[in-house]
Enzyme design. Structure first.
Site, PDB file in Angstrom:
ATOM      1  N   ASP A  86       0.860  -1.185   0.000  1.00 17.30           N
ATOM      2  CA  ASP A  86       0.000   0.000   0.000  1.00 17.30           C
ATOM      3  C   ASP A  86       0.896   1.233   0.000  1.00 17.30           C
ATOM      4  O   ASP A  86       1.634   1.473   0.953  1.00 17.30           O
ATOM      5  CB  ASP A  86      -0.898  -0.013   1.238  1.00 17.30           C
ATOM      6  CG  ASP A  86      -1.907   1.134   1.210  1.00 17.30           C
ATOM      7  OD1 ASP A  86      -1.656   2.152   0.519  1.00 17.30           O
ATOM      8  OD2 ASP A  86      -2.937   1.011   1.895  1.00 17.30           O
ATOM      9  N   HIS A 114       1.254   4.205 -10.115  1.00 19.61           N
ATOM     10  CA  HIS A 114       0.079   4.053  -9.247  1.00 19.61           C
ATOM     11  C   HIS A 114      -0.527   5.405  -8.858  1.00 19.61           C
ATOM     12  O   HIS A 114       0.173   6.416  -8.794  1.00 19.61           O
ATOM     13  CB  HIS A 114       0.457   3.282  -7.972  1.00 19.61           C
ATOM     14  CG  HIS A 114       1.471   4.022  -7.140  1.00 19.61           C
ATOM     15  ND1 HIS A 114       2.823   3.928  -7.345  1.00 19.61           N
ATOM     16  CD2 HIS A 114       1.320   4.910  -6.125  1.00 19.61           C
ATOM     17  CE1 HIS A 114       3.454   4.705  -6.491  1.00 19.61           C
ATOM     18  NE2 HIS A 114       2.559   5.326  -5.733  1.00 19.61           N
ATOM     19  N   TYR A 177      -5.981  15.904  -7.273  1.00 16.30           N
ATOM     20  CA  TYR A 177      -5.242  15.117  -8.277  1.00 16.30           C
ATOM     21  C   TYR A 177      -4.316  16.006  -9.095  1.00 16.30           C
ATOM     22  O   TYR A 177      -3.138  15.680  -9.301  1.00 16.30           O
ATOM     23  CB  TYR A 177      -6.260  14.404  -9.175  1.00 16.30           C
ATOM     24  CG  TYR A 177      -5.668  13.635 -10.339  1.00 16.30           C
ATOM     25  CD1 TYR A 177      -5.077  12.383 -10.146  1.00 16.30           C
ATOM     26  CD2 TYR A 177      -5.716  14.147 -11.639  1.00 16.30           C
ATOM     27  CE1 TYR A 177      -4.545  11.669 -11.217  1.00 16.30           C
ATOM     28  CE2 TYR A 177      -5.185  13.440 -12.714  1.00 16.30           C
ATOM     29  CZ  TYR A 177      -4.602  12.203 -12.498  1.00 16.30           C
ATOM     30  OH  TYR A 177      -4.075  11.505 -13.561  1.00 16.30           O
ATOM     31  N   THR A 180      -1.224  16.822  -7.188  1.00 13.12           N
ATOM     32  CA  THR A 180      -0.211  15.754  -7.084  1.00 13.12           C
ATOM     33  C   THR A 180       0.562  15.617  -8.389  1.00 13.12           C
ATOM     34  O   THR A 180       1.768  15.395  -8.374  1.00 13.12           O
ATOM     35  CB  THR A 180      -0.837  14.395  -6.715  1.00 13.12           C
ATOM     36  OG1 THR A 180      -1.681  13.903  -7.786  1.00 13.12           O
ATOM     37  CG2 THR A 180      -1.650  14.475  -5.436  1.00 13.12           C
ATOM     38  N   LYS A 181      -0.113  15.759  -9.513  1.00  9.67           N
ATOM     39  CA  LYS A 181       0.571  15.601 -10.806  1.00  9.67           C
ATOM     40  C   LYS A 181       1.477  16.808 -11.079  1.00  9.67           C
ATOM     41  O   LYS A 181       2.561  16.654 -11.640  1.00  9.67           O
ATOM     42  CB  LYS A 181      -0.447  15.400 -11.932  1.00  9.67           C
ATOM     43  CG  LYS A 181      -1.199  14.059 -11.852  1.00  9.67           C
ATOM     44  CD  LYS A 181      -0.253  12.862 -11.924  1.00  9.67           C
ATOM     45  CE  LYS A 181      -0.986  11.539 -12.085  1.00  9.67           C
ATOM     46  NZ  LYS A 181      -0.083  10.369 -12.024  1.00  9.67           N
ATOM     47  N   ILE A 212      -7.557   8.281 -20.800  1.00 16.88           N
ATOM     48  CA  ILE A 212      -7.269   6.914 -21.234  1.00 16.88           C
ATOM     49  C   ILE A 212      -8.406   6.008 -20.761  1.00 16.88           C
ATOM     50  O   ILE A 212      -8.902   6.159 -19.636  1.00 16.88           O
ATOM     51  CB  ILE A 212      -5.912   6.434 -20.647  1.00 16.88           C
ATOM     52  CG1 ILE A 212      -4.780   7.449 -20.924  1.00 16.88           C
ATOM     53  CG2 ILE A 212      -5.557   5.039 -21.165  1.00 16.88           C
ATOM     54  CD1 ILE A 212      -4.476   7.714 -22.376  1.00 16.88           C
ATOM     55  N   ASP A 213      -8.760   5.028 -21.595  1.00 20.38           N
ATOM     56  CA  ASP A 213     -10.001   4.268 -21.359  1.00 20.38           C
ATOM     57  C   ASP A 213      -9.919   3.171 -20.295  1.00 20.38           C
ATOM     58  O   ASP A 213     -10.493   2.100 -20.480  1.00 20.38           O
ATOM     59  CB  ASP A 213     -10.490   3.676 -22.690  1.00 20.38           C
ATOM     60  CG  ASP A 213      -9.581   2.555 -23.200  1.00 20.38           C
ATOM     61  OD1 ASP A 213      -8.535   2.273 -22.558  1.00 20.38           O
ATOM     62  OD2 ASP A 213      -9.918   1.948 -24.236  1.00 20.38           O
ATOM     63  N   THR A 214      -9.212   3.399 -19.188  1.00 16.31           N
ATOM     64  CA  THR A 214      -9.174   2.372 -18.136  1.00 16.31           C
ATOM     65  C   THR A 214     -10.535   2.338 -17.433  1.00 16.31           C
ATOM     66  O   THR A 214     -11.271   3.327 -17.438  1.00 16.31           O
ATOM     67  CB  THR A 214      -8.069   2.662 -17.103  1.00 16.31           C
ATOM     68  OG1 THR A 214      -8.358   3.905 -16.441  1.00 16.31           O
ATOM     69  CG2 THR A 214      -6.705   2.763 -17.763  1.00 16.31           C
TER      70      THR A 214
HETATM   71  P1  NDP Z   1      -6.133   2.451 -12.409  1.00 12.95           P
HETATM   72  O1  NDP Z   1      -7.057   2.942 -11.368  1.00 12.95           O
HETATM   73  O2  NDP Z   1      -6.660   1.606 -13.499  1.00 12.95           O
HETATM   74  O3  NDP Z   1      -4.946   1.646 -11.709  1.00 12.95           O
HETATM   75  C1  NDP Z   1      -4.337   2.160 -10.558  1.00 12.95           C
HETATM   76  C2  NDP Z   1      -3.355   1.142 -10.022  1.00 12.95           C
HETATM   77  O4  NDP Z   1      -2.805   1.627  -8.797  1.00 12.95           O
HETATM   78  C3  NDP Z   1      -4.003  -0.191  -9.708  1.00 12.95           C
HETATM   79  O5  NDP Z   1      -3.093  -1.242  -9.984  1.00 12.95           O
HETATM   80  C4  NDP Z   1      -4.275  -0.105  -8.207  1.00 12.95           C
HETATM   81  O6  NDP Z   1      -4.340  -1.405  -7.642  1.00 12.95           O
HETATM   82  C5  NDP Z   1      -3.045   0.680  -7.751  1.00 12.95           C
HETATM   83  N1  NDP Z   1      -3.276   1.389  -6.489  1.00 12.95           N
HETATM   84  C6  NDP Z   1      -4.341   2.150  -6.140  1.00 12.95           C
HETATM   85  N2  NDP Z   1      -4.209   2.600  -4.879  1.00 12.95           N
HETATM   86  C7  NDP Z   1      -3.031   2.106  -4.415  1.00 12.95           C
HETATM   87  C8  NDP Z   1      -2.353   2.188  -3.166  1.00 12.95           C
HETATM   88  N3  NDP Z   1      -2.862   2.869  -2.124  1.00 12.95           N
HETATM   89  N4  NDP Z   1      -1.178   1.535  -3.032  1.00 12.95           N
HETATM   90  C9  NDP Z   1      -0.659   0.822  -4.065  1.00 12.95           C
HETATM   91  N5  NDP Z   1      -1.249   0.717  -5.266  1.00 12.95           N
HETATM   92  C10 NDP Z   1      -2.427   1.343  -5.431  1.00 12.95           C
HETATM   93  O7  NDP Z   1      -5.376   3.754 -13.004  1.00 12.95           O
HETATM   94  P2  NDP Z   1      -5.034   4.143 -14.535  1.00 12.95           P
HETATM   95  O8  NDP Z   1      -4.442   2.972 -15.201  1.00 12.95           O
HETATM   96  O9  NDP Z   1      -6.206   4.815 -15.116  1.00 12.95           O
HETATM   97  O10 NDP Z   1      -3.905   5.259 -14.330  1.00 12.95           O
HETATM   98  C11 NDP Z   1      -2.534   4.909 -14.302  1.00 12.95           C
HETATM   99  C12 NDP Z   1      -1.691   6.163 -14.358  1.00 12.95           C
HETATM  100  O11 NDP Z   1      -2.024   6.908 -15.528  1.00 12.95           O
HETATM  101  C13 NDP Z   1      -1.892   7.117 -13.178  1.00 12.95           C
HETATM  102  O12 NDP Z   1      -0.657   7.677 -12.800  1.00 12.95           O
HETATM  103  C14 NDP Z   1      -2.797   8.177 -13.756  1.00 12.95           C
HETATM  104  O13 NDP Z   1      -2.684   9.418 -13.101  1.00 12.95           O
HETATM  105  C15 NDP Z   1      -2.285   8.249 -15.176  1.00 12.95           C
HETATM  106  N6  NDP Z   1      -3.266   8.842 -16.062  1.00 12.95           N
HETATM  107  C16 NDP Z   1      -4.421   8.163 -16.339  1.00 12.95           C
HETATM  108  C17 NDP Z   1      -5.384   8.737 -17.130  1.00 12.95           C
HETATM  109  C18 NDP Z   1      -6.650   8.030 -17.464  1.00 12.95           C
HETATM  110  O14 NDP Z   1      -7.534   8.665 -18.057  1.00 12.95           O
HETATM  111  N7  NDP Z   1      -6.810   6.770 -17.139  1.00 12.95           N
HETATM  112  C19 NDP Z   1      -5.210  10.096 -17.670  1.00 12.95           C
HETATM  113  C20 NDP Z   1      -3.963  10.718 -17.335  1.00 12.95           C
HETATM  114  C21 NDP Z   1      -3.031  10.083 -16.552  1.00 12.95           C
HETATM  115  P3  NDP Z   1      -5.019  -1.702  -6.187  1.00 12.95           P
HETATM  116  O15 NDP Z   1      -6.312  -0.973  -6.154  1.00 12.95           O
HETATM  117  O16 NDP Z   1      -5.137  -3.184  -6.162  1.00 12.95           O
HETATM  118  O17 NDP Z   1      -4.046  -1.213  -5.158  1.00 12.95           O
END
Ligand code: NDP
Length: 282
Positions: A86, A114, A177, A180-181, A212-214
């Site tokens: 975590d 993360h 957010y 942080t970025k 991004i389409d996550t």
């Molecule tokens: P997701 O929410 O899909 O994935 C986040 C990941 O971080 C998961 O693996 C999650 O797993 C892990 N995580 C969350 N909380 C914690 C914690 N407290 N400790 C450890 N791990 C943690 O995010 P995205 O894939 O959408 O985003 C990935 C990156 O891309 C980020 O840095 C985001 O800012 C950046 N980004 C994304 C955009 C988007 O539109 N998707 C746009 C711009 C930037 P778990 O919950 O199991 O811990």
């Protein structure tokens, strides 16, 4: 292999980054990717696996990590390990880096990706949430980067920071957010100067992503934003190539770069378009 990139359906368009990319350079590379149980981090794990890298993945949910590791091995990763942690827990940060250094025998790439969960909503004065988010999205990054730096230095390695357009220009409904970025962009921009002044071996890539389409992003912005979302698998591949070619920055999709120009050239127009991209119905 080279053919993996050539064959992949999500192949990014040829540009100055992809042209210099040697897929073979990732074979056997020692990689730690954080936030890799889902979303862009999970896709990065699969790409690194197909390139034949040795990877450590981490997130909180052990069950999901285990499945991702299995898939990485089936895709061709030379080695794949997971460690549940975590990132809001300070003790976990060194533990994760130490685990990767030990399992892989050093690091070539540290990919910090993360993020903690945050709301897409008007700022409501919740300073505690902002502090908590800063811990996960920012302080953990600088601690892990520092911890990994000696090994990266030894291996002519790379630090890859997954940031956002939010780190270049503020957007509404995500003030904590955005903070942080912006902090990440500031810190790692400063560190990049210092490494250059020290003639360090380590490159820093800061990645500016648009929407991004996550699953997480799509569920959070549903009904709230009017803008196109780009595929996570392609975003992931672009991040990896940016790190492998030691480029200081990635802009994906490309028009995120245009925003960084218009925000200073034509700020009132930019503000107008940004605010119109969000649905606000009080
Ligand atoms: P997701 O929410 O899909 O994935 C986040 C990941 O971080 C998961 O693996 C999650 O797993 C892990 N995580 C969350 N909380 C914690 C914690 N407290 N400790 C450890 N791990 C943690 O995010 P995205 O894939 O959408 O985003 C990935 C990156 O891309 C980020 O840095 C985001 O800012 C950046 N980004 C994304 C955009 C988007 O539109 N998707 C746009 C711009 C930037 P778990 O919950 O199991 O811990």
């Amino acid at each position: 292999s080279g053919s993996y990139l050539a064959d992949t359906i999500e192949k990014p368009k040829a540009n100055k980054w992809t042209n210099n990319f040697d897929a073979e350079s990732l074979r056997g590379a020692k990689v730690l990717v954080t936030g890799s149980s889902k979303g862009i981090g999970e896709q990065m794990a699969y790409h690194y696996a197909r390139f034949g890298a040795k990877i450590v993945i981490t997130a909180r949910s052990k069950d999901t990590l285990q499945k991702v590791v299995e898939k990485c091995l089936s895709l061709g990763a030379q080695e794949a390990f997971y460690i549940a942690a975590d990132m809001s827990n300070e003790a976990d940060l060194d533990r994760v880096v130490d685990f990767a250094l030990k399992k892989l025998g050093g690091l070539d790439y540290l990919v910090l990706n993360h993020i903690g969960s945050t709301r897409v909503a008007m700022w409501d004065g919740d300073v505690e949430h902002a502090k908590w988010l800063m811990k996960i999205n920012f302080f953990s990054y600088i601690q892990m980067a520092w911890k990994a730096l000696p090994s990266l230095e030894k291996n002519k390695g790379s630090l890859v920071i997954v940031s956002s357009l939010a780190g270049k220009m503020p957007s509404p409904l995500t003030a904590p957010y955005v903070s942080t970025k912006s902090a990440l962009n500031g810190f790692f921009g400063s560190l990049r100067h210092e490494l250059a002044m020290k003639k360090s071996n380590v490159s820093i890539s800061v990645c500016t992503l648009g929407l991004i389409d996550t699953e997480t992003a799509m569920s959070k912005v549903k009904g709230k934003v009017n803008m196109p979302a780009y595929p996570a698998t392609e975003a992931a591949l672009n991040i990896i190539i940016t790190g492998a070619t030691r480029q200081p920055e990635l802009f994906y999709p490309w028009f995120t770069y245009i925003w960084t120009l218009t925000k200073d050239w034509i700020p009132s127009f930019t503000d107008y378009v940004v605010q119109r991209s969000y649905n606000y119905n009080p």
